[in-house]
Structures are given as C-alpha cells and as structure tokens.
Design an enzyme around this catalytic site. Structure first.
Site, PDB file in Angstrom:
ATOM      1  N   SER A  70     -34.068   2.443 -76.759  1.00 36.37           N
ATOM      2  CA  SER A  70     -32.915   2.611 -75.872  1.00 36.37           C
ATOM      3  C   SER A  70     -31.631   2.738 -76.688  1.00 36.37           C
ATOM      4  O   SER A  70     -31.633   2.599 -77.916  1.00 36.37           O
ATOM      5  CB  SER A  70     -32.818   1.413 -74.922  1.00 36.37           C
ATOM      6  OG  SER A  70     -32.634   0.214 -75.659  1.00 36.37           O
ATOM      7  N   TYR A  71     -30.534   2.969 -75.988  1.00 39.49           N
ATOM      8  CA  TYR A  71     -29.235   3.164 -76.641  1.00 39.49           C
ATOM      9  C   TYR A  71     -28.895   1.946 -77.502  1.00 39.49           C
ATOM     10  O   TYR A  71     -28.890   0.813 -77.004  1.00 39.49           O
ATOM     11  CB  TYR A  71     -28.161   3.376 -75.579  1.00 39.49           C
ATOM     12  CG  TYR A  71     -26.822   3.808 -76.127  1.00 39.49           C
ATOM     13  CD1 TYR A  71     -26.690   5.003 -76.826  1.00 39.49           C
ATOM     14  CD2 TYR A  71     -25.688   3.018 -75.940  1.00 39.49           C
ATOM     15  CE1 TYR A  71     -25.467   5.409 -77.327  1.00 39.49           C
ATOM     16  CE2 TYR A  71     -24.453   3.419 -76.436  1.00 39.49           C
ATOM     17  CZ  TYR A  71     -24.354   4.612 -77.128  1.00 39.49           C
ATOM     18  OH  TYR A  71     -23.139   5.008 -77.627  1.00 39.49           O
ATOM     19  N   PRO A  72     -28.626   2.148 -78.800  1.00 31.92           N
ATOM     20  CA  PRO A  72     -28.488   0.996 -79.704  1.00 31.92           C
ATOM     21  C   PRO A  72     -27.101   0.355 -79.748  1.00 31.92           C
ATOM     22  O   PRO A  72     -26.905  -0.613 -80.474  1.00 31.92           O
ATOM     23  CB  PRO A  72     -28.845   1.600 -81.067  1.00 31.92           C
ATOM     24  CG  PRO A  72     -28.413   3.023 -80.967  1.00 31.92           C
ATOM     25  CD  PRO A  72     -28.635   3.425 -79.538  1.00 31.92           C
ATOM     26  N   ARG A  73     -26.145   0.891 -79.010  1.00 32.52           N
ATOM     27  CA  ARG A  73     -24.799   0.302 -79.017  1.00 32.52           C
ATOM     28  C   ARG A  73     -24.597  -0.451 -77.704  1.00 32.52           C
ATOM     29  O   ARG A  73     -24.244   0.142 -76.684  1.00 32.52           O
ATOM     30  CB  ARG A  73     -23.740   1.390 -79.193  1.00 32.52           C
ATOM     31  CG  ARG A  73     -23.867   2.159 -80.513  1.00 32.52           C
ATOM     32  CD  ARG A  73     -22.899   3.329 -80.547  1.00 32.52           C
ATOM     33  NE  ARG A  73     -23.117   4.176 -81.709  1.00 32.52           N
ATOM     34  CZ  ARG A  73     -22.454   4.081 -82.854  1.00 32.52           C
ATOM     35  NH1 ARG A  73     -21.527   3.155 -82.992  1.00 32.52           N
ATOM     36  NH2 ARG A  73     -22.709   4.893 -83.861  1.00 32.52           N
TER      37      ARG A  73
END
Length: 691
Positions: A70-73
C-alpha cells in the site's frame, strides 16, 4: 550500582560468603505484538536490515507503484474497518508465506494491534499483491518485512516467564533477574526482533550460595550515541519537524550537501560551520520551534481549525524576522562557512612540495591535487563521483600526515578509503609487479625521490630518472619503457572492460570485475583478444554461449572498424561501408569497386581510392580503376538490356561486370560462382549484348 566510589569500595570489601537467597519471585511478562507500520516505524524497521531512510522509501515507492504494498507515506497505525484483512491473508496464501498465513489463521488474535495514531488519508502500510523473490530481487527483503509485519499485527502476544532473585551477603543486597520465552506468539513469524533467554538456576528462599567471583567495575558516564537515520526521523517526528513524506528527503539533502555524513550520522566541518554561524548570527532559524509551528499550522488548516490566510500572515511575520537577522550578517556567515569548506577539502601537506593537498572535482571525476600546481604536479586519483563524493574524515595517517578520505554516496554507507597516498602506493605495487626490471629496492628509491605513481615514472626523462634514483641511464630507459608498457596494458584492459560491460549484464555472483578477472587469467587483455578468442575460452570466464557469441561478434566489428580508421577511411564513409555489410578491410579489398559503389552509394572514384589504401595496407594487388564516366555509361549500357533491373545489376557488379565489354568477356562459370547469376542467365545477357 554506586555513584560514590567510597561506598562502592565498602560494599566490595563487605561482601563475604555465604550469599543467602532472601527472595525468589516468579512472574509473567507479556510481549505485545508490534503495531501496524506507519512511515516512521517502517523506516526504523528497514534500518535494522540495512536500509537507509532514503533507500527504504525509494524501494517502498517502487513496490507500491507495482502493486505489491500500500501507499508508504502514512501516519496511520490503525487498520480502518474498510480494510478487509481476510482478503489480504487469502492473497498471501498464494506466496511463500502460505505456511505463516496458516499459522496466523489458527492462532489469530481477536483484534489486530493498534498504534496511537489514526488518520483518514491512508491505511497503515500493508501488502496488497503477490510477489516472488525472483521477481523482486533485492527489493524482496522490504516486501517480506511488510508482509511479516502485517502478519505479526494479527498474531498473539509473546509471553515470558520472569524470575527475580534477591540475595544478601553479610548485609550487602544483590539482585539477579532472568526471563525465558514461554510462548513465541508473534515472534514465530516476525524474526526481526531477537529474543534472548536469560535463565537463572533454580534456588529456594534461605538457600546459601558460595560466591565464585567478585568484581568491582569502574565506568564513566558515556555521551548519548549519535543518531542513525531512522532514529533521527523518530526525533524529527517527536519535534514536529517535516512530514512523513519529507523527513527522509531532508536527511538525504543534508547528506548530499555534505552537512552530515556516515552511519551513525555525524556533522561535517561544513555542517558545523553552518550551524555555529547561524546560531551566532540568526539563531531563530536553527531552532525547531519555527518549523514546528509551521507544520502545526498546516495541520490546523487541514482540520479547519485555522484559516489559510491567517497561517500565511503568521508565516510571513516569522520569515521577515528570520531575514531581519540574516541580511545584516550575510557576508560574515558566508565567510565563516567558506573558511570551513576550504578546511574540509584540505587533507594535508603535499609530500612533494609541502603545500596543501585538496580534494578537487571536475564533472564526474574527482582527485586530490596540490595547491602548488602547475609548479607541483602531485596528483592522486579518486573513484568517480558515481561512487560517492570524497570527503576527509577525522583520522590522520601516521606515515604521511594526511587526513583519511571516505566516499559518501546517496543511500549507501560511507566507503572508508583510508589515507589516499597509502592507497596510491599500494596500488602502484600491483603495477610494478608487472615490470621485470623493477625491484623492491627500486620501489623504495622511487618513494624516496617522491615519485609515487607509474604515470609520473613514465613521463620522466631517462637522465633525470637516473640521477634521482642513482642508476644508469640504460636502467632508467628500461624502467620508463616498461612503465609505458604497463600503462598501455592498463589502458587496454580498461577499454576491454568498458566494452564488455555494454554487452554482458552483471548477475548475482558475477560482477563485471569478476568477468574481467577471468579474461585476464585467460590472457584476454584487449578488445582484439576478445575478437580472436574462441567461444569456449570466453565461456570459461563466466559468459553464456549467447553472450560469448555476441561479445565476439561485436569485438570483431569494432576491431575492423578501428583498422579501417587507421588505414585512413573517413568516418562518414566507414559508416556506409558497415551499413552495407562490409565490416572488415578484407571485405572491402575482396569486393569489386563497382559492387562497393552500388551497395554504399559512395562514388566509384572515392571507392577506388579507399580500396587502394586498404589493398596496399594488406599487401594485395591494387583494385581495378574505373572512372566516374565509365561507371555511369556502363550502368546505362547494362540497364538498357532486357531483363536487367536493380537485382540483376547487383549480381553483375558483384561479379565485376560494370559495362557491356566486361559482360561479353565474362566467364559464365566464374560469374555463377562469384555473382550468383546462373550460367544460362548470363549467356542470354551476353547474347543480347553482342547483338
């Protein structure tokens, strides 16, 4: 533990046999399963397996873009209700983690672990797609980390059995503590946190023990450890500096601008200079308060607690305050920083003239040069900037009084090179070993004469070298000649490696250096050697058959191209010859000028000149000379014959037939062999030409 030495000495002296057990207390300790990954915790965990913050985020973003995570930020550490955890487990059953997934399903906790932070923008980092180790290569380690962390958040807690034993020795109290892992829980599938048992012996209250040994250790309070990248990101988060998306980038900018270096991180001289100068002349900008307030204000806008205009106005006021401090001291700050920059690039006295040696950069290259240039040409090569920027360290060489040098590269640990002059001297020993006339005594004489490299040796006049070393002029001539031979060998090997890298990709366990070492062992030192080598000998260096064939073919082509250049064939014409399939001097020398002109589009007279140059260099008879007028009229004659089109004309030219006269006198058998036309076809053309 004592802070007073007298008290410690008294306790040490008063501790006598027996050691009586006064208390045995057993208990349990729960080791909570880890919470879901937010960006900061992901970077911290990645650091434990060798990733810098920037590198971890780069790989994470690549995994995200390819649909594996998933989006890492994200700041979120709580799985939202909308995230179907069962579906993720089902997806992971198709991977090598199937056994781990089965264990989690069997032992799954009632509710996944939760951190303290929750947000609605993005869920915690979790796996989203199926991947294999072969597919991801080096990136697999981070994918596995994300998968195992996800599984750990669904796993039961670990449990420890604890023991505390209190003891008394003639009035002096001692305590021993131990623990033993009884339920591995989440540790079964998350191996990144080591669990060590500390097992105590079974004793009973009142039991008397014999003292085997007694030590009194004196230690000093140690300064806090330096920050690692991951720890610094945690501190930045605590101070409200930056965001989940920018913290690792801030650190990377500090590294790339050479304000900090190393692992753990330490400030460079320039970094210290910037900080100290700003603290002295514009202290507001050095405190976290300003950035913290701005970040908090941005968050307030996000949740509609503050207006954008109000935050902008406040920000302007803060910035005006900073500029009011900076502008009057701009020149002073610049001078202080420049002074430290010069110092950081200076590594010590030149061994030849005594002036400063400095790290210098030009394009992608970097070297250490003397401030006494051009009078002093002392020069030490360094690896190109692609390997990292050269900086001096705190260590100083005891032999040469020069600062050690390290290479700092983005996303990698510093490469400690040590003393650059020591490195150069050791490197030259390898080169000198290839010179039959070189001895250890002569090598020492070269060092005593401040001649540190093979290149310097090769450029000296024999008389000068003889005087410097106290040898005969003939010996000096031999050394210089051998030095130039070795330099030529190094150059050819370098060109060979550069050429090989174009066609042979590196593989795990097979670097370009390893292939080149195989070449050297097989006596392949240049591109020409590759061209003349057998496929089998190339395969022995680690190449596949296809790679060996490609490399050999390309080498033959390049060698021939260089030969034609040396003969005097212009680059423009050379390109045309090669495009037409005439790759070697022999190809051109064996072809009829008419055929060469037809295939390349080069004029017949120019082709004749080129062919003459080539045949003379090969020691072959000069080609037939054909004027432009004769060639053009001959073409008209031939194409006027029935059935002679471009294809037939090409066959005729190939056989050396360029007009009616040469057609009529041609031998059908020879033409059939060299030109590809059948005897009958040629005889028909001859019959028509006679008429």
């Amino acid at each position: 533990r004592f802070t007073d030495k007298k008290a410690a000495d008294a306790a040490y002296a008063g501790t006598k046999d027996p050691l009586v057990v006064t208390e045995v207390k057993e208990g349990k300790r729960v080791d909570r399963a880890p919470t879901p990954f937010d960006t900061t915790q992901f970077i911290v965990a990645a650091a434990r397996i060798g990733y810098s913050a920037a590198n971890a985020m780069r790989v994470a973003e690549e995994l995200y873009m390819n649909g594996f995570i998933s989006y890492p930020r994200t700041d979120n550490t709580i799985y939202p209700p909308s995230l179907n955890l069962d579906n993720i487990l089902t997806t992971l059953e198709k991977t090598k983690f199937a056994r781990d997934v089965a264990w989690v399903r069997k032992n799954r906790r009632t509710k996944p672990t939760e951190g303290k932070k929750s947000s609605t923008d993005h869920p915690p980092i979790h796996p989203t797609g199926v991947a294999t180790e072969e597919q991801l290569g080096e990136n697999w380690k981070l994918y596995e980390l994300v998968v195992r962390r996800f599984l750990a958040t669904l796993s039961p807690d670990a449990e420890w059995a604890t023991m505390r034993i209190g003891m008394d020795a003639t009035g002096q109290n001692y305590v021993a503590t131990g623990s033993r892992l009884t339920e591995a829980g989440w540790r079964t599938i998350y191996p990144y946190s080591e669990a060590k048992d500390s097992i105590l012996p079974v004793v009973k209250k009142g039991e008397k023990l014999k003292i085997q040994d007694l030590n009194l250790e004196e230690k000093q309070t140690q300064p806090p450890p330096r920050y690692s990248q991951s720890k610094l990101i945690q501190v930045m988060e605590e101070l409200g500096l930056g965001t989940k998306s920018t913290r690792h980038e801030v650190i990377q900018k500090l590294i790339s601008r050479k304000y900090i270096e190393g692992n753990p991180l330490r400030p460079t001289l320039v970094g210290k200079a910037v900080t100290e100068s700003l603290e002295a002349h514009a202290s507001t900008i050095t405190r976290p308060d300003m950035t913290q307030k701005l970040e908090q204000a941005m968050e307030a806008i996000k949740v509609r607690n503050k207006s954008r205009d109000g935050v902008v106005d406040d920000s302007r006021k803060m910035l005006h305050q900073v500029f009011d401090e900076l502008e009057p001291n701009e020149a002073v700050i610049g001078q202080e920083i420049m002074g430290q920059t010069d110092e950081e690039l200076t590594i010590g006295p030149c061994p030849v003239c005594g002036k400063d040696l400095r790290i210098r950069r030009k394009g992608g290259s970097q070297f250490i040069g003397c401030n006494g240039y051009p009078d002093c040409t002392c020069n030490i090569s360094l690896p190109g900037t692609m390997w990292g920027s050269a900086v001096r360290t705190k260590k100083v060489c005891e032999v040469h009084n020069l600062f050690h040098v390290s290479l700092i590269a983005k996303g990698a640990r510093p490469w400690e090179m040590g003393c650059p002059l020591c490195q150069l001297i050791e490197q030259q020993k390898e080169h000198y070993a290839k010179m039959p006339a070189m001895t250890e005594a002569l090598q020492q004489k070269l060092l005593d004469a401040k001649i540190f490299s093979l290149y310097e040796l090769s450029k000296l006049e024999p008389a000068v070298l003889a005087k410097k070393l106290g040898i005969t002029k003939k010996q000096a001539e031999t050394l210089i000649h051998e030095a130039n031979d070795v330099l030529d060998l190094i150059r050819r090997r370098s060109e060979c490696k550069k050429f090989m890298k174009q066609f042979v990709p590196p593989k795990r366990g097979r670097s370009h250096t390893k292939v080149m070492n195989g070449f050297t062992e097989s006596g392949i030192n240049c591109i020409g050697d590759i061209a003349s080598a057998t496929i089998e000998s190339l395969k022995k260096t680690g190449l596949s058959e296809e790679e060996a064939k490609t490399l050999k073919t390309e080498a033959i082509s390049l060698v021939a191209k260089n030969q034609l250049k040396d003969i005097g064939i212009p680059a423009v014409s050379l390109k045309r010859y090669q495009e037409a399939g005439f790759l070697t001097p022999e190809d051109i020398a064996s072809a009829h000028p008419a055929y060469l002109a037809f295939k390349t589009g080069i004029s017949i007279e120019t082709v004749g000149k080129h062919a003459t140059l080539i045949t003379q260099s090969l020691g072959k008879p000069d080609p037939v000379k054909i004027s432009k007028k004769a060639f053009e009229s001959g073409k008209i004659e031939l194409t006027s014959l029935p059935g002679v089109g471009e294809s037939t004309l090409e066959h005729l030219y190939r056989a050396g037939i360029f007009d009616k006269k040469s057609l009529i006198s041609a031998d059908p058998a020879k033409v059939a062999k060299s030109g590809g036309l059948s005897k009958d076809h040629l005889k028909k053309l001859q019959a028509v030409a006679v008429v």
